[in-house]
Design a protein around this motif. Structure first.
Motif, mmCIF file in Angstrom:
data_model
loop_
_atom_site.group_PDB
_atom_site.id
_atom_site.type_symbol
_atom_site.label_atom_id
_atom_site.label_comp_id
_atom_site.label_asym_id
_atom_site.label_seq_id
_atom_site.Cartn_x
_atom_site.Cartn_y
_atom_site.Cartn_z
ATOM 1 N N VAL A 59 -39.899 3.089 0.060
ATOM 2 C CA VAL A 59 -39.805 2.338 0.496
ATOM 3 C C VAL A 59 -39.561 1.509 -1.024
ATOM 4 O O VAL A 59 -41.188 1.408 -1.298
ATOM 5 C CB VAL A 59 -40.296 1.240 1.416
ATOM 6 N N TYR A 60 -38.561 0.769 -1.062
ATOM 7 C CA TYR A 60 -38.545 0.020 -2.185
ATOM 8 C C TYR A 60 -38.323 -2.114 -2.128
ATOM 9 O O TYR A 60 -38.428 -2.262 -0.910
ATOM 10 C CB TYR A 60 -36.355 -0.615 -2.376
ATOM 11 N N PRO A 61 -39.238 -2.630 -2.658
ATOM 12 C CA PRO A 61 -39.902 -2.357 -3.842
ATOM 13 C C PRO A 61 -41.158 -1.874 -3.755
ATOM 14 O O PRO A 61 -41.858 -1.895 -4.550
ATOM 15 C CB PRO A 61 -39.609 -3.450 -4.504
ATOM 16 N N LEU B 180 -38.033 5.670 -7.472
ATOM 17 C CA LEU B 180 -37.203 5.651 -6.133
ATOM 18 C C LEU B 180 -37.360 6.907 -4.702
ATOM 19 O O LEU B 180 -38.031 7.617 -4.281
ATOM 20 C CB LEU B 180 -36.774 4.701 -4.976
ATOM 21 N N LEU B 181 -36.098 7.952 -5.688
ATOM 22 C CA LEU B 181 -35.837 8.999 -4.924
ATOM 23 C C LEU B 181 -37.430 9.639 -5.800
ATOM 24 O O LEU B 181 -37.343 11.374 -4.604
ATOM 25 C CB LEU B 181 -34.606 9.709 -6.001
ATOM 26 N N VAL B 182 -37.562 9.897 -6.168
ATOM 27 C CA VAL B 182 -38.347 10.859 -7.653
ATOM 28 C C VAL B 182 -39.932 10.704 -6.124
ATOM 29 O O VAL B 182 -40.472 12.077 -5.090
ATOM 30 C CB VAL B 182 -39.299 10.699 -8.533
ATOM 31 N N HIS B 183 -40.717 9.147 -5.303
ATOM 32 C CA HIS B 183 -41.245 9.531 -4.416
ATOM 33 C C HIS B 183 -40.719 10.103 -3.118
ATOM 34 O O HIS B 183 -41.227 10.241 -2.586
ATOM 35 C CB HIS B 183 -41.696 8.141 -4.656
ATOM 36 N N ALA B 184 -39.389 9.635 -2.955
ATOM 37 C CA ALA B 184 -39.246 10.418 -1.496
ATOM 38 C C ALA B 184 -38.628 11.826 -1.418
ATOM 39 O O ALA B 184 -39.038 12.036 -0.074
ATOM 40 C CB ALA B 184 -37.339 9.085 -0.842
#
Length: 100
Positions: A7-9, A18-22
């Motif tokens: 979830v951002y931010p 964000l993509l790496v964490h997803a």
């Protein structure tokens, strides 16, 4: 289908992180089995950091020939005879000691 959510931010302040964490969350969801959902957490980041350090340490250990092989007999409990031998690799890590 499995899904990983970041979830951002809250989880990251830029698109790349964000993509790496997803993606980390997606891998966690896949570990749970098909059709699951996982949210990013700091624990997932710590696991990734641990794996990266471990991979780095293993590469160094290979270069330094820090692995040792131990042979262990496979003994039959019924008659006490040796039916085979296992080769076990152990790594003498400078900080963690012997690692199986």
């Amino acid at each position: 289908a499995s899904a990983g959510v970041a979830v951002y931010p809250i989880d990251a302040d830029n698109a790349q992180d964000l993509l790496v964490h997803a993606d980390l969350a997606l891998h966690a969801a896949k570990k749970q089995g098909g059709g699951s959902l996982s949210f990013f957490s700091e624990a997932l980041r710590h696991e990734l950091d641990y794996r990266k350090r471990l991979e780095h340490d293993i590469r160094i250990a290979i270069a330094q020939k820090a692995f040792q092989v131990y042979f262990q007999p496979q003994v039959s409990l019924s008659n006490g005879t040796i039916g085979g031998i296992e080769a076990l690799v152990r790594w003498r890590h400078a900080e963690r000691g012997m690692i199986a």
